[in-house]
Write a protein that holds these residues in place. Structure first.
Motif, PDB file in Angstrom:
ATOM      1  N   HIS A  97     -33.798 -72.687  -0.456  1.00 55.82           N
ATOM      2  CA  HIS A  97     -34.643 -71.631   0.099  1.00 55.82           C
ATOM      3  C   HIS A  97     -35.701 -71.229  -0.937  1.00 55.82           C
ATOM      4  O   HIS A  97     -35.503 -71.380  -2.156  1.00 55.82           O
ATOM      5  CB  HIS A  97     -33.795 -70.408   0.514  1.00 55.82           C
ATOM      6  CG  HIS A  97     -34.615 -69.389   1.243  1.00 55.82           C
ATOM      7  ND1 HIS A  97     -35.148 -68.290   0.597  1.00 55.82           N
ATOM      8  CD2 HIS A  97     -35.046 -69.335   2.531  1.00 55.82           C
ATOM      9  CE1 HIS A  97     -35.853 -67.595   1.496  1.00 55.82           C
ATOM     10  NE2 HIS A  97     -35.798 -68.210   2.667  1.00 55.82           N
TER      11      HIS A  97
ATOM     12  N   TYR B 249     -36.426 -68.536  -2.189  1.00 54.20           N
ATOM     13  CA  TYR B 249     -36.029 -67.517  -3.163  1.00 54.20           C
ATOM     14  C   TYR B 249     -35.160 -68.077  -4.288  1.00 54.20           C
ATOM     15  O   TYR B 249     -34.732 -67.317  -5.169  1.00 54.20           O
ATOM     16  CB  TYR B 249     -35.219 -66.401  -2.491  1.00 54.20           C
ATOM     17  CG  TYR B 249     -35.904 -65.603  -1.404  1.00 54.20           C
ATOM     18  CD1 TYR B 249     -37.282 -65.517  -1.311  1.00 54.20           C
ATOM     19  CD2 TYR B 249     -35.147 -64.899  -0.471  1.00 54.20           C
ATOM     20  CE1 TYR B 249     -37.875 -64.775  -0.309  1.00 54.20           C
ATOM     21  CE2 TYR B 249     -35.742 -64.145   0.528  1.00 54.20           C
ATOM     22  CZ  TYR B 249     -37.106 -64.096   0.605  1.00 54.20           C
ATOM     23  OH  TYR B 249     -37.692 -63.354   1.592  1.00 54.20           O
TER      24      TYR B 249
ATOM     25  N   ASP C 254     -38.583 -72.044   4.243  1.00 59.51           N
ATOM     26  CA  ASP C 254     -38.008 -70.836   4.844  1.00 59.51           C
ATOM     27  C   ASP C 254     -36.840 -71.234   5.743  1.00 59.51           C
ATOM     28  O   ASP C 254     -36.522 -72.427   5.884  1.00 59.51           O
ATOM     29  CB  ASP C 254     -39.089 -70.010   5.566  1.00 59.51           C
ATOM     30  CG  ASP C 254     -39.630 -70.633   6.851  1.00 59.51           C
ATOM     31  OD1 ASP C 254     -39.080 -71.653   7.322  1.00 59.51           O
ATOM     32  OD2 ASP C 254     -40.609 -70.092   7.396  1.00 59.51           O
ATOM     33  N   SER C 255     -36.212 -70.257   6.361  1.00 62.46           N
ATOM     34  CA  SER C 255     -34.989 -70.527   7.139  1.00 62.46           C
ATOM     35  C   SER C 255     -35.242 -71.519   8.271  1.00 62.46           C
ATOM     36  O   SER C 255     -34.414 -72.394   8.525  1.00 62.46           O
ATOM     37  CB  SER C 255     -34.456 -69.242   7.751  1.00 62.46           C
ATOM     38  OG  SER C 255     -34.384 -68.248   6.794  1.00 62.46           O
TER      39      SER C 255
ATOM     40  N   ASN D  42     -30.239 -64.737  10.041  1.00 59.66           N
ATOM     41  CA  ASN D  42     -29.439 -64.052   9.008  1.00 59.66           C
ATOM     42  C   ASN D  42     -28.303 -63.310   9.697  1.00 59.66           C
ATOM     43  O   ASN D  42     -28.282 -62.081   9.786  1.00 59.66           O
ATOM     44  CB  ASN D  42     -30.300 -63.030   8.237  1.00 59.66           C
ATOM     45  CG  ASN D  42     -31.462 -63.649   7.498  1.00 59.66           C
ATOM     46  OD1 ASN D  42     -32.148 -64.513   8.036  1.00 59.66           O
ATOM     47  ND2 ASN D  42     -31.700 -63.217   6.280  1.00 59.66           N
TER      48      ASN D  42
ATOM     49  N   SER E 228     -37.610 -65.239  10.997  1.00 59.56           N
ATOM     50  CA  SER E 228     -38.770 -64.353  10.860  1.00 59.56           C
ATOM     51  C   SER E 228     -40.052 -65.099  11.241  1.00 59.56           C
ATOM     52  O   SER E 228     -41.061 -64.477  11.539  1.00 59.56           O
ATOM     53  CB  SER E 228     -38.862 -63.828   9.431  1.00 59.56           C
ATOM     54  OG  SER E 228     -38.867 -64.900   8.531  1.00 59.56           O
TER      55      SER E 228
ATOM     56  N   HIS F  67     -43.046 -59.243   4.349  1.00 62.04           N
ATOM     57  CA  HIS F  67     -42.056 -59.898   5.197  1.00 62.04           C
ATOM     58  C   HIS F  67     -41.676 -58.920   6.305  1.00 62.04           C
ATOM     59  O   HIS F  67     -41.636 -57.705   6.059  1.00 62.04           O
ATOM     60  CB  HIS F  67     -40.830 -60.258   4.340  1.00 62.04           C
ATOM     61  CG  HIS F  67     -39.949 -61.274   4.987  1.00 62.04           C
ATOM     62  ND1 HIS F  67     -38.974 -60.923   5.899  1.00 62.04           N
ATOM     63  CD2 HIS F  67     -39.891 -62.630   4.872  1.00 62.04           C
ATOM     64  CE1 HIS F  67     -38.358 -62.032   6.302  1.00 62.04           C
ATOM     65  NE2 HIS F  67     -38.893 -63.080   5.701  1.00 62.04           N
TER      66      HIS F  67
ATOM     67  N   GLU G  24     -38.967 -58.070   7.279  1.00 65.04           N
ATOM     68  CA  GLU G  24     -37.778 -57.282   6.913  1.00 65.04           C
ATOM     69  C   GLU G  24     -38.154 -55.999   6.182  1.00 65.04           C
ATOM     70  O   GLU G  24     -37.284 -55.164   5.904  1.00 65.04           O
ATOM     71  CB  GLU G  24     -36.836 -58.112   6.033  1.00 65.04           C
ATOM     72  CG  GLU G  24     -36.116 -59.211   6.791  1.00 65.04           C
ATOM     73  CD  GLU G  24     -35.302 -60.107   5.884  1.00 65.04           C
ATOM     74  OE1 GLU G  24     -35.018 -59.712   4.737  1.00 65.04           O
ATOM     75  OE2 GLU G  24     -34.956 -61.209   6.323  1.00 65.04           O
TER      76      GLU G  24
ATOM     77  N   THR H  51     -41.437 -66.259   4.895  1.00 59.78           N
ATOM     78  CA  THR H  51     -41.819 -66.835   3.596  1.00 59.78           C
ATOM     79  C   THR H  51     -42.624 -68.122   3.802  1.00 59.78           C
ATOM     80  O   THR H  51     -43.555 -68.402   3.042  1.00 59.78           O
ATOM     81  CB  THR H  51     -40.582 -67.089   2.708  1.00 59.78           C
ATOM     82  OG1 THR H  51     -39.708 -68.029   3.337  1.00 59.78           O
ATOM     83  CG2 THR H  51     -39.834 -65.801   2.418  1.00 59.78           C
TER      84      THR H  51
HETATM   85  P1  13P Z   1     -37.457 -66.513   5.688  1.00 60.92           P
HETATM   86  O1  13P Z   1     -36.910 -67.265   6.849  1.00 60.92           O
HETATM   87  O2  13P Z   1     -38.770 -65.853   5.968  1.00 60.92           O
HETATM   88  O3  13P Z   1     -37.518 -67.392   4.482  1.00 60.92           O
HETATM   89  O4  13P Z   1     -36.494 -65.307   5.375  1.00 60.92           O
HETATM   90  C1  13P Z   1     -35.176 -65.491   4.959  1.00 60.92           C
HETATM   91  C2  13P Z   1     -34.649 -64.334   4.285  1.00 60.92           C
HETATM   92  O5  13P Z   1     -33.490 -64.261   3.962  1.00 60.92           O
HETATM   93  C3  13P Z   1     -35.557 -63.240   4.019  1.00 60.92           C
HETATM   94  O6  13P Z   1     -34.932 -62.298   3.263  1.00 60.92           O
END
Ligand code: 13P
Ligand code: SF4
Length: 298
Positions: A21, A23, A37-38, A111, A126, A195, A197, A212
Protein backbone atom coordinates in the motif's frame (compact mmCIF):
# COMPACT_ATOMS: atom_id res chain seq x y z
CA UNK A 1 23.73 -10.94 0.73
CA UNK A 2 21.98 -7.64 0.11
CA UNK A 3 18.33 -7.75 1.11
CA UNK A 4 16.96 -6.89 -2.31
CA UNK A 5 18.85 -9.90 -3.72
CA UNK A 6 17.57 -12.12 -0.87
CA UNK A 7 13.99 -10.98 -1.46
CA UNK A 8 14.25 -11.53 -5.21
CA UNK A 9 15.59 -15.07 -4.68
CA UNK A 10 12.83 -15.90 -2.17
CA UNK A 11 10.20 -14.44 -4.47
CA UNK A 12 11.37 -16.72 -7.25
CA UNK A 13 11.44 -19.76 -4.96
CA UNK A 14 7.88 -19.12 -3.76
CA UNK A 15 6.55 -17.78 -7.06
CA UNK A 16 5.45 -14.73 -5.10
CA UNK A 17 4.36 -11.20 -5.92
CA UNK A 18 4.77 -8.37 -3.39
CA UNK A 19 1.93 -5.85 -3.16
CA UNK A 20 2.39 -2.76 -0.99
CA UNK A 21 0.00 0.00 0.00
CA UNK A 22 1.01 3.64 -0.60
CA UNK A 23 1.47 4.15 3.18
CA UNK A 24 4.13 1.46 3.59
CA UNK A 25 7.67 2.35 4.68
CA UNK A 26 9.93 3.59 1.83
CA UNK A 27 12.12 0.46 1.93
CA UNK A 28 9.03 -1.73 1.47
CA UNK A 29 7.70 0.41 -1.39
CA UNK A 30 11.13 0.12 -3.03
CA UNK A 31 11.09 -3.71 -3.16
CA UNK A 32 7.39 -4.16 -3.98
CA UNK A 33 6.20 -5.30 -7.39
CA UNK A 34 3.17 -3.03 -7.16
CA UNK A 35 2.46 -0.04 -4.94
CA UNK A 36 -1.01 1.44 -4.94
CA UNK A 37 -4.32 2.23 -3.29
CA UNK A 38 -6.83 -0.34 -2.04
CA UNK A 39 -8.65 -0.62 -5.35
CA UNK A 40 -5.51 -0.90 -7.48
CA UNK A 41 -4.07 -3.55 -5.16
CA UNK A 42 -7.30 -5.58 -5.15
CA UNK A 43 -7.25 -5.61 -8.94
CA UNK A 44 -3.57 -6.60 -8.96
CA UNK A 45 -4.34 -9.44 -6.53
CA UNK A 46 -7.20 -10.66 -8.69
CA UNK A 47 -5.14 -10.57 -11.87
CA UNK A 48 -1.77 -11.93 -10.76
CA UNK A 49 -0.54 -15.32 -12.00
CA UNK A 50 1.78 -15.72 -9.00
CA UNK A 51 1.14 -18.59 -6.60
CA UNK A 52 1.75 -16.49 -3.49
CA UNK A 53 0.72 -12.91 -2.73
CA UNK A 54 2.66 -11.14 0.02
CA UNK A 55 0.52 -8.20 1.11
CA UNK A 56 2.45 -5.39 2.78
CA UNK A 57 -0.42 -3.46 4.30
CA UNK A 58 -3.03 -4.24 6.93
CA UNK A 59 -5.24 -7.30 7.48
CA UNK A 60 -8.36 -6.27 5.56
CA UNK A 61 -6.26 -5.77 2.42
CA UNK A 62 -4.67 -9.23 2.63
CA UNK A 63 -8.11 -10.71 3.42
CA UNK A 64 -9.56 -9.06 0.32
CA UNK A 65 -6.77 -10.61 -1.77
CA UNK A 66 -7.49 -14.04 -0.23
CA UNK A 67 -11.23 -13.71 -0.89
CA UNK A 68 -10.54 -12.83 -4.52
CA UNK A 69 -7.96 -15.63 -4.93
CA UNK A 70 -8.96 -18.40 -2.48
CA UNK A 71 -6.70 -20.93 -4.18
CA UNK A 72 -3.59 -18.77 -3.65
CA UNK A 73 -1.41 -18.44 -0.60
CA UNK A 74 -1.81 -14.90 0.78
CA UNK A 75 0.69 -13.74 3.38
CA UNK A 76 0.54 -10.78 5.75
CA UNK A 77 4.13 -10.26 7.00
CA UNK A 78 3.00 -8.84 10.37
CA UNK A 79 0.28 -10.87 12.02
CA UNK A 80 -1.32 -8.02 13.98
CA UNK A 81 -1.16 -5.27 11.33
CA UNK A 82 -4.78 -4.17 11.43
CA UNK A 83 -7.02 -1.17 10.68
CA UNK A 84 -8.82 0.33 13.70
CA UNK A 85 -11.42 1.84 11.35
CA UNK A 86 -12.33 -1.61 9.99
CA UNK A 87 -12.76 -2.88 13.53
CA UNK A 88 -15.55 -0.33 14.26
CA UNK A 89 -18.09 -2.55 12.54
CA UNK A 90 -19.35 -6.08 13.18
CA UNK A 91 -22.03 -8.29 11.68
CA UNK A 92 -24.49 -7.61 14.52
CA UNK A 93 -24.40 -3.83 13.92
CA UNK A 94 -25.00 -4.39 10.20
CA UNK A 95 -27.96 -6.66 10.87
CA UNK A 96 -29.47 -4.07 13.25
CA UNK A 97 -29.09 -1.35 10.60
CA UNK A 98 -30.77 -3.59 8.03
CA UNK A 99 -33.68 -4.10 10.41
CA UNK A 100 -34.03 -0.35 10.96
CA UNK A 101 -33.75 0.41 7.23
CA UNK A 102 -35.49 -2.46 5.45
CA UNK A 103 -34.65 -2.71 1.77
CA UNK A 104 -31.65 -0.34 1.98
CA UNK A 105 -28.59 -1.97 0.38
CA UNK A 106 -25.40 -2.23 2.45
CA UNK A 107 -22.28 -0.68 0.94
CA UNK A 108 -19.17 -1.48 2.94
CA UNK A 109 -15.89 0.34 2.65
CA UNK A 110 -13.11 -2.09 1.81
CA UNK A 111 -11.65 -1.09 5.21
CA UNK A 112 -13.90 -3.61 6.94
CA UNK A 113 -13.48 -7.15 8.24
CA UNK A 114 -14.13 -10.18 6.03
CA UNK A 115 -16.99 -11.17 8.38
CA UNK A 116 -18.65 -7.77 7.84
CA UNK A 117 -18.15 -7.96 4.07
CA UNK A 118 -20.12 -11.20 4.08
CA UNK A 119 -23.18 -9.03 4.94
CA UNK A 120 -22.53 -6.38 2.28
CA UNK A 121 -24.37 -6.05 -1.00
CA UNK A 122 -21.38 -4.32 -2.52
CA UNK A 123 -17.98 -3.12 -1.34
CA UNK A 124 -16.39 0.22 -2.25
CA UNK A 125 -13.04 1.95 -1.85
CA UNK A 126 -12.32 5.65 -1.49
CA UNK A 127 -11.61 5.68 -5.25
CA UNK A 128 -15.05 4.48 -6.33
CA UNK A 129 -17.43 5.02 -3.38
CA UNK A 130 -19.59 7.63 -5.14
CA UNK A 131 -19.74 5.61 -8.35
CA UNK A 132 -20.75 2.46 -6.45
CA UNK A 133 -23.51 4.16 -4.45
CA UNK A 134 -24.77 6.08 -7.49
CA UNK A 135 -25.13 2.78 -9.39
CA UNK A 136 -27.63 1.42 -6.84
CA UNK A 137 -31.32 1.94 -7.66
CA UNK A 138 -32.24 2.47 -3.99
CA UNK A 139 -32.89 5.96 -2.50
CA UNK A 140 -31.61 4.90 0.92
CA UNK A 141 -28.18 3.27 1.32
CA UNK A 142 -26.41 1.98 4.44
CA UNK A 143 -22.69 2.88 4.36
CA UNK A 144 -20.04 1.77 6.87
CA UNK A 145 -17.81 1.81 8.74
CA UNK A 146 -16.37 5.28 7.94
CA UNK A 147 -18.81 8.10 8.76
CA UNK A 148 -16.55 10.68 7.06
CA UNK A 149 -16.58 8.72 3.80
CA UNK A 150 -20.36 8.36 4.20
CA UNK A 151 -20.62 12.18 4.55
CA UNK A 152 -18.53 12.59 1.39
CA UNK A 153 -20.90 10.28 -0.52
CA UNK A 154 -23.92 12.15 0.90
CA UNK A 155 -22.47 15.47 -0.26
CA UNK A 156 -21.91 14.12 -3.78
CA UNK A 157 -25.29 12.37 -4.00
CA UNK A 158 -27.80 14.67 -2.21
CA UNK A 159 -30.73 12.87 -3.88
CA UNK A 160 -29.99 9.76 -1.80
CA UNK A 161 -30.22 9.21 1.95
CA UNK A 162 -26.95 7.79 3.25
CA UNK A 163 -27.14 6.02 6.61
CA UNK A 164 -23.69 5.87 8.29
CA UNK A 165 -23.13 2.70 10.32
CA UNK A 166 -21.86 3.08 12.96
CA UNK A 167 -22.35 6.88 13.10
CA UNK A 168 -19.04 7.35 14.94
CA UNK A 169 -16.78 5.18 12.70
CA UNK A 170 -13.61 7.02 11.69
CA UNK A 171 -9.89 6.64 10.96
CA UNK A 172 -7.84 8.20 13.75
CA UNK A 173 -5.12 9.26 11.28
CA UNK A 174 -7.44 11.24 8.98
CA UNK A 175 -9.88 12.48 11.60
CA UNK A 176 -6.93 14.29 13.12
CA UNK A 177 -6.65 16.97 10.41
CA UNK A 178 -7.98 20.32 11.60
CA UNK A 179 -9.02 23.67 10.18
CA UNK A 180 -5.76 25.00 11.59
CA UNK A 181 -3.91 22.59 9.24
CA UNK A 182 -5.89 24.04 6.34
CA UNK A 183 -5.04 27.63 7.40
CA UNK A 184 -1.33 26.74 7.63
CA UNK A 185 -1.45 25.09 4.21
CA UNK A 186 -3.13 28.16 2.70
CA UNK A 187 -0.37 30.37 4.14
CA UNK A 188 2.30 28.05 2.69
CA UNK A 189 0.59 27.96 -0.70
CA UNK A 190 -0.05 25.09 -3.10
CA UNK A 191 -3.09 22.89 -3.61
CA UNK A 192 -4.79 21.08 -0.76
CA UNK A 193 -5.83 17.50 -1.49
CA UNK A 194 -7.55 15.51 1.24
CA UNK A 195 -8.61 11.91 1.62
CA UNK A 196 -12.37 11.33 2.03
CA UNK A 197 -11.63 9.85 5.46
CA UNK A 198 -10.96 13.43 6.64
CA UNK A 199 -13.82 15.22 8.44
CA UNK A 200 -16.56 16.84 6.30
CA UNK A 201 -15.44 20.32 7.45
CA UNK A 202 -11.94 19.65 6.08
CA UNK A 203 -13.30 18.13 2.86
CA UNK A 204 -15.36 21.30 2.24
CA UNK A 205 -12.38 23.66 2.40
CA UNK A 206 -9.89 21.47 0.52
CA UNK A 207 -9.32 21.88 -3.22
CA UNK A 208 -9.61 18.19 -4.12
CA UNK A 209 -10.89 15.09 -2.31
CA UNK A 210 -9.28 11.86 -3.50
CA UNK A 211 -8.15 8.35 -2.69
CA UNK A 212 -4.41 7.83 -2.44
CA UNK A 213 -4.44 6.59 -6.04
CA UNK A 214 -6.41 9.72 -6.96
CA UNK A 215 -3.65 11.81 -5.38
CA UNK A 216 -1.13 10.20 -7.73
CA UNK A 217 -3.38 10.92 -10.72
CA UNK A 218 -3.94 14.55 -9.64
CA UNK A 219 -0.27 15.34 -8.96
CA UNK A 220 0.59 16.55 -12.51
CA UNK A 221 -1.94 19.42 -12.08
CA UNK A 222 0.27 21.50 -9.72
CA UNK A 223 3.86 21.97 -8.52
CA UNK A 224 3.17 22.31 -4.79
CA UNK A 225 0.80 20.10 -2.81
CA UNK A 226 -0.44 19.85 0.75
CA UNK A 227 -1.32 16.20 1.24
CA UNK A 228 -3.96 15.51 3.89
CA UNK A 229 -3.48 11.80 4.36
CA UNK A 230 -1.00 9.41 5.95
CA UNK A 231 2.59 10.62 5.85
CA UNK A 232 3.86 7.65 3.77
CA UNK A 233 2.04 9.07 0.77
CA UNK A 234 4.71 11.76 0.44
CA UNK A 235 7.38 9.15 -0.33
CA UNK A 236 5.19 7.58 -3.00
CA UNK A 237 4.47 10.94 -4.62
CA UNK A 238 8.07 12.15 -4.40
CA UNK A 239 9.28 8.91 -6.04
CA UNK A 240 6.89 9.45 -8.94
CA UNK A 241 7.25 13.25 -9.16
CA UNK A 242 10.73 14.15 -7.82
CA UNK A 243 10.55 17.79 -8.98
CA UNK A 244 7.33 18.62 -7.15
CA UNK A 245 6.88 19.66 -3.53
CA UNK A 246 4.63 17.67 -1.20
CA UNK A 247 3.88 18.86 2.33
CA UNK A 248 2.49 16.35 4.82
CA UNK A 249 1.56 16.43 8.48
CA UNK A 250 4.43 14.79 10.35
CA UNK A 251 2.10 13.31 12.99
CA UNK A 252 -0.24 11.70 10.45
CA UNK A 253 1.11 8.20 10.92
CA UNK A 254 -0.84 4.97 10.72
CA UNK A 255 0.98 2.81 13.25
CA UNK A 256 -0.22 -0.46 11.75
CA UNK A 257 0.87 0.50 8.23
CA UNK A 258 4.33 1.21 9.62
CA UNK A 259 4.75 -2.15 11.37
CA UNK A 260 6.06 -4.03 8.32
CA UNK A 261 9.86 -3.94 8.01
CA UNK A 262 12.19 -5.55 5.48
CA UNK A 263 13.05 -8.19 8.10
CA UNK A 264 9.34 -9.06 8.40
CA UNK A 265 9.07 -9.31 4.64
CA UNK A 266 12.08 -11.64 4.43
CA UNK A 267 10.71 -13.82 7.29
CA UNK A 268 7.32 -13.89 5.63
CA UNK A 269 8.81 -15.24 2.40
CA UNK A 270 11.19 -17.62 4.19
CA UNK A 271 8.62 -19.13 6.56
CA UNK A 272 5.47 -18.71 4.44
CA UNK A 273 3.90 -16.61 7.22
CA UNK A 274 1.36 -15.34 8.19
CA UNK A 275 -1.11 -17.16 5.99
CA UNK A 276 -4.58 -15.65 5.70
CA UNK A 277 -7.20 -18.30 6.47
CA UNK A 278 -10.93 -17.56 6.25
CA UNK A 279 -13.97 -19.80 6.27
CA UNK A 280 -15.23 -20.84 2.84
CA UNK A 281 -18.71 -19.46 3.64
CA UNK A 282 -17.42 -16.00 4.61
CA UNK A 283 -15.19 -15.90 1.52
CA UNK A 284 -17.97 -16.91 -0.87
CA UNK A 285 -20.38 -14.30 0.49
CA UNK A 286 -17.80 -11.51 0.69
CA UNK A 287 -16.48 -12.29 -2.82
CA UNK A 288 -19.81 -11.42 -4.43
CA UNK A 289 -19.74 -7.97 -2.83
CA UNK A 290 -16.11 -7.31 -3.82
CA UNK A 291 -16.53 -8.57 -7.38
CA UNK A 292 -19.65 -6.47 -7.79
CA UNK A 293 -17.54 -3.41 -6.88
CA UNK A 294 -14.84 -4.33 -9.40
CA UNK A 295 -17.48 -4.78 -12.11
CA UNK A 296 -19.07 -1.38 -11.37
CA UNK A 297 -15.63 0.22 -11.55
CA UNK A 298 -14.77 -1.13 -14.98
P1 13P B 1 -6.86 4.26 -0.27
O1 13P B 1 -7.68 3.17 -0.87
O2 13P B 1 -7.26 5.63 -0.73
O3 13P B 1 -5.41 4.00 -0.47
O4 13P B 1 -7.15 4.30 1.28
C1 13P B 1 -6.83 3.24 2.13
C2 13P B 1 -6.72 3.65 3.50
O5 13P B 1 -6.57 2.85 4.39
C3 13P B 1 -6.83 5.06 3.79
O6 13P B 1 -6.57 5.28 5.11
FE1 SF4 C 1 -7.02 2.15 8.67
FE2 SF4 C 1 -6.66 4.77 8.89
FE3 SF4 C 1 -4.57 3.15 8.88
FE4 SF4 C 1 -6.00 3.57 6.64
S1 SF4 C 1 -4.76 5.06 7.75
S2 SF4 C 1 -5.26 1.61 7.40
S3 SF4 C 1 -8.06 3.75 7.51
S4 SF4 C 1 -6.17 3.25 10.43
Amino acid sequence: MNRKVTIDALKKKRDAVILAHNYQLPEIQDVADFVGDSLELSIQAKETDAHTIVFCGVDFMAETAKILCPEKTVLLPVKDATCPLANYLDAETILKAKELHPGAPVVLYINSTAESKAYADVVCTSANAVKVVRSLPSDEVIVGPDANLAAFIQDQLPQKKIVPVPPEGHCYVHDYFTEQDVREARRRGGMIICHPECRPGIQKISDIIASTGGMVSAAPQAEVWNIFTEKGMAYRLKTLFPDKTFYVKEEAICEDMKKTTLDDLVSSLEKNQYRIELSREVMDRARNAIERMIEIGR
